[in-house]
Design a protein around this motif. Sequence first.
Motif, PDB file in Angstrom:
ATOM      1  N   GLY A   1      29.908  37.204  31.131  1.00  0.00           N
ATOM      2  CA  GLY A   1      31.031  36.319  31.817  1.00  0.00           C
ATOM      3  C   GLY A   1      31.976  37.281  32.513  1.00  0.00           C
ATOM      4  O   GLY A   1      32.273  37.064  33.534  1.00  0.00           O
ATOM      5  N   ARG A   2      32.446  38.183  31.409  1.00  0.00           N
ATOM      6  CA  ARG A   2      33.392  39.049  32.102  1.00  0.00           C
ATOM      7  C   ARG A   2      32.813  40.082  33.271  1.00  0.00           C
ATOM      8  O   ARG A   2      33.416  40.227  34.160  1.00  0.00           O
ATOM      9  CB  ARG A   2      33.674  40.091  30.942  1.00  0.00           C
ATOM     10  CG  ARG A   2      34.376  41.167  31.243  1.00  0.00           C
ATOM     11  CD  ARG A   2      34.628  42.109  29.985  1.00  0.00           C
ATOM     12  NE  ARG A   2      35.765  43.404  30.333  1.00  0.00           N
ATOM     13  CZ  ARG A   2      35.976  44.162  29.633  1.00  0.00           C
ATOM     14  NH1 ARG A   2      35.553  44.206  28.291  1.00  0.00           N
ATOM     15  NH2 ARG A   2      36.857  45.358  29.997  1.00  0.00           N
ATOM     16  N   LEU A   3      31.388  40.291  33.250  1.00  0.00           N
ATOM     17  CA  LEU A   3      30.889  41.188  34.412  1.00  0.00           C
ATOM     18  C   LEU A   3      30.517  39.997  35.549  1.00  0.00           C
ATOM     19  O   LEU A   3      30.695  40.808  36.559  1.00  0.00           O
ATOM     20  CB  LEU A   3      29.571  41.644  33.705  1.00  0.00           C
ATOM     21  CG  LEU A   3      29.712  42.948  32.844  1.00  0.00           C
ATOM     22  CD1 LEU A   3      28.273  43.297  32.214  1.00  0.00           C
ATOM     23  CD2 LEU A   3      30.316  44.231  33.251  1.00  0.00           C
TER      24      LEU A   3
ATOM     25  N   THR B   1      37.721  34.488  28.956  1.00  0.00           N
ATOM     26  CA  THR B   1      36.312  35.245  29.568  1.00  0.00           C
ATOM     27  C   THR B   1      36.676  35.479  30.924  1.00  0.00           C
ATOM     28  O   THR B   1      36.345  36.349  31.611  1.00  0.00           O
ATOM     29  CB  THR B   1      35.213  34.592  29.084  1.00  0.00           C
ATOM     30  OG1 THR B   1      35.152  34.596  27.777  1.00  0.00           O
ATOM     31  CG2 THR B   1      34.054  35.430  29.639  1.00  0.00           C
ATOM     32  N   ALA B   2      37.040  34.420  31.615  1.00  0.00           N
ATOM     33  CA  ALA B   2      37.164  34.344  33.026  1.00  0.00           C
ATOM     34  C   ALA B   2      38.472  35.445  33.478  1.00  0.00           C
ATOM     35  O   ALA B   2      38.235  36.159  34.351  1.00  0.00           O
ATOM     36  CB  ALA B   2      37.571  32.953  33.541  1.00  0.00           C
ATOM     37  N   ALA B   3      39.494  35.146  32.496  1.00  0.00           N
ATOM     38  CA  ALA B   3      40.650  36.096  32.994  1.00  0.00           C
ATOM     39  C   ALA B   3      40.216  37.542  32.624  1.00  0.00           C
ATOM     40  O   ALA B   3      40.541  38.605  33.366  1.00  0.00           O
ATOM     41  CB  ALA B   3      41.753  35.751  32.022  1.00  0.00           C
ATOM     42  N   LEU B   4      39.608  37.846  31.406  1.00  0.00           N
ATOM     43  CA  LEU B   4      38.915  39.022  31.252  1.00  0.00           C
ATOM     44  C   LEU B   4      37.904  39.641  32.227  1.00  0.00           C
ATOM     45  O   LEU B   4      38.281  41.131  32.498  1.00  0.00           O
ATOM     46  CB  LEU B   4      38.069  38.918  30.106  1.00  0.00           C
ATOM     47  CG  LEU B   4      37.584  40.569  29.462  1.00  0.00           C
ATOM     48  CD1 LEU B   4      38.546  41.241  28.885  1.00  0.00           C
ATOM     49  CD2 LEU B   4      36.456  39.898  28.223  1.00  0.00           C
ATOM     50  N   GLY B   5      37.214  39.000  32.901  1.00  0.00           N
ATOM     51  CA  GLY B   5      36.608  39.565  34.105  1.00  0.00           C
ATOM     52  C   GLY B   5      37.529  39.571  35.327  1.00  0.00           C
ATOM     53  O   GLY B   5      37.260  40.716  36.130  1.00  0.00           O
ATOM     54  N   ALA B   6      38.101  38.516  35.516  1.00  0.00           N
ATOM     55  CA  ALA B   6      38.689  38.599  36.956  1.00  0.00           C
ATOM     56  C   ALA B   6      39.927  39.434  36.913  1.00  0.00           C
ATOM     57  O   ALA B   6      40.070  40.388  37.969  1.00  0.00           O
ATOM     58  CB  ALA B   6      38.944  37.177  37.426  1.00  0.00           C
ATOM     59  N   LEU B   7      40.755  39.546  35.799  1.00  0.00           N
ATOM     60  CA  LEU B   7      41.556  40.253  35.998  1.00  0.00           C
ATOM     61  C   LEU B   7      41.477  41.821  35.238  1.00  0.00           C
ATOM     62  O   LEU B   7      41.674  42.900  35.973  1.00  0.00           O
ATOM     63  CB  LEU B   7      42.657  39.791  35.179  1.00  0.00           C
ATOM     64  CG  LEU B   7      43.388  38.377  35.772  1.00  0.00           C
ATOM     65  CD1 LEU B   7      44.350  37.661  34.945  1.00  0.00           C
ATOM     66  CD2 LEU B   7      43.803  38.475  37.319  1.00  0.00           C
ATOM     67  N   GLY B   8      40.879  41.836  33.980  1.00  0.00           N
ATOM     68  CA  GLY B   8      40.587  42.979  33.284  1.00  0.00           C
ATOM     69  C   GLY B   8      39.808  43.881  33.716  1.00  0.00           C
ATOM     70  O   GLY B   8      39.605  44.899  33.474  1.00  0.00           O
ATOM     71  N   THR B   9      38.629  43.343  34.781  1.00  0.00           N
ATOM     72  CA  THR B   9      37.714  44.147  35.207  1.00  0.00           C
ATOM     73  C   THR B   9      37.843  44.415  36.582  1.00  0.00           C
ATOM     74  O   THR B   9      37.938  45.328  37.242  1.00  0.00           O
ATOM     75  CB  THR B   9      36.294  43.601  34.792  1.00  0.00           C
ATOM     76  OG1 THR B   9      36.357  43.555  33.324  1.00  0.00           O
ATOM     77  CG2 THR B   9      35.068  44.573  35.150  1.00  0.00           C
ATOM     78  N   GLY B  10      37.599  43.205  37.260  1.00  0.00           N
ATOM     79  CA  GLY B  10      37.732  43.321  38.718  1.00  0.00           C
ATOM     80  C   GLY B  10      39.145  43.503  39.333  1.00  0.00           C
ATOM     81  O   GLY B  10      38.979  44.583  40.081  1.00  0.00           O
ATOM     82  N   LEU B  11      40.239  43.070  39.362  1.00  0.00           N
ATOM     83  CA  LEU B  11      41.426  43.203  39.814  1.00  0.00           C
ATOM     84  C   LEU B  11      41.887  44.413  39.169  1.00  0.00           C
ATOM     85  O   LEU B  11      42.593  45.161  40.107  1.00  0.00           O
ATOM     86  CB  LEU B  11      42.356  42.044  39.553  1.00  0.00           C
ATOM     87  CG  LEU B  11      43.685  42.286  40.015  1.00  0.00           C
ATOM     88  CD1 LEU B  11      43.712  42.248  41.538  1.00  0.00           C
ATOM     89  CD2 LEU B  11      44.735  41.124  39.468  1.00  0.00           C
ATOM     90  N   ALA B  12      41.803  45.025  38.120  1.00  0.00           N
ATOM     91  CA  ALA B  12      42.266  46.072  37.626  1.00  0.00           C
ATOM     92  C   ALA B  12      41.742  47.228  38.105  1.00  0.00           C
ATOM     93  O   ALA B  12      42.355  48.198  38.439  1.00  0.00           O
ATOM     94  CB  ALA B  12      41.972  46.047  35.816  1.00  0.00           C
ATOM     95  N   LEU B  13      40.389  47.227  38.469  1.00  0.00           N
ATOM     96  CA  LEU B  13      39.843  48.300  39.159  1.00  0.00           C
ATOM     97  C   LEU B  13      40.314  48.534  40.623  1.00  0.00           C
ATOM     98  O   LEU B  13      40.596  49.513  41.125  1.00  0.00           O
ATOM     99  CB  LEU B  13      38.148  48.128  39.258  1.00  0.00           C
ATOM    100  CG  LEU B  13      37.362  48.197  37.909  1.00  0.00           C
ATOM    101  CD1 LEU B  13      35.912  47.938  38.160  1.00  0.00           C
ATOM    102  CD2 LEU B  13      37.630  49.563  37.636  1.00  0.00           C
TER     103      LEU B  13
END
Length: 310
Positions: free
Chosen positions: A57-59, A236-248
């Motif tokens: 889900g994160r990815l 999980t959605a926040a982990l992916g959208a924020l912690g992975t996508g937006l953070a990059l």
Amino acid sequence: MTTVTAPAQTSPQAPAPSRRALDWRLRFGALSLIWGFSFLLIKVGTGGYAPFQVTLGRLAFGTAILAVAMAVKRERLPRGARTWAHLTVAAFLLNALPFSLFAYAELSIPSALAGICNATSPLWGMALSLVALSEDRPTRLRVAGLGLGFLGVLTVLGAWQGFHGLDTRGTTLALLASLSYPIGWIYLRRTLAHTGSSALSMTGAQLLLATLQLAVVTPVFTTFPSRFPLVPLLATAALGALGTGLALLIQYGLVAEVGPTTAQMVTYFIPVIATAAGVAILNEPLSWSTPVGAAIVLAGAALTQARGKS
């Protein structure tokens, strides 16, 4: 949850500088918070779903954010079978493997400890680069930083009391996750340093490949959820959208504006925020050795990044 030189998760190239509406210090603080809270989100996510499901889900959410950014900027995915082959390996080392290891680790260790283990990536990176990268020469200062950093790890783990009460399996998984990042970075530097593609394009492809890898693995090792608890799903959605996508995306801007040396300083704020979030929100236990050891780890990591002669 890694930074420019190690949490990471980016390609070896940075975009061209551009004017930013938001001061870089605010974006730096936002990135520190996002990556610091990521360990809490992993803990919450694995409270309702299997670790592989949280990672998938994160990815997936992270890839979706980068896909939107690529569409807005009219970026194309990189071309060439050789490039995609190397990106497949990078996706495993920098995303699929460490994300999964951290998720499994947090089944049995506090999110604060996972965040501190993540801070050892620069230490692993320095040790590995001395062997794998001829341009990285050891200095007394950097070697001292390596030794100091691992002394900090032993302090966090309570080595003087025989690691009493330590969940060895979970801690080992978290440390292996932090080791996977610099291995992936060294691989990228040796294979994809000059592809001609943008950082956004390369990382978008990398996350897509990691998502596909988890999409294959997850059904084999997990069963489809019979229910979908809301809070872990949102985590999980926040982990992916924020912690992975937006953070990059934030990280790209920081590297372009202030350079990798300043941008990588976010590494030293992540374990502090992860520890504070775990203790304050999840009521995780905190002994004196955790913050003291974390401070020693961060001091050692800072020394390993020193480039001066000594």
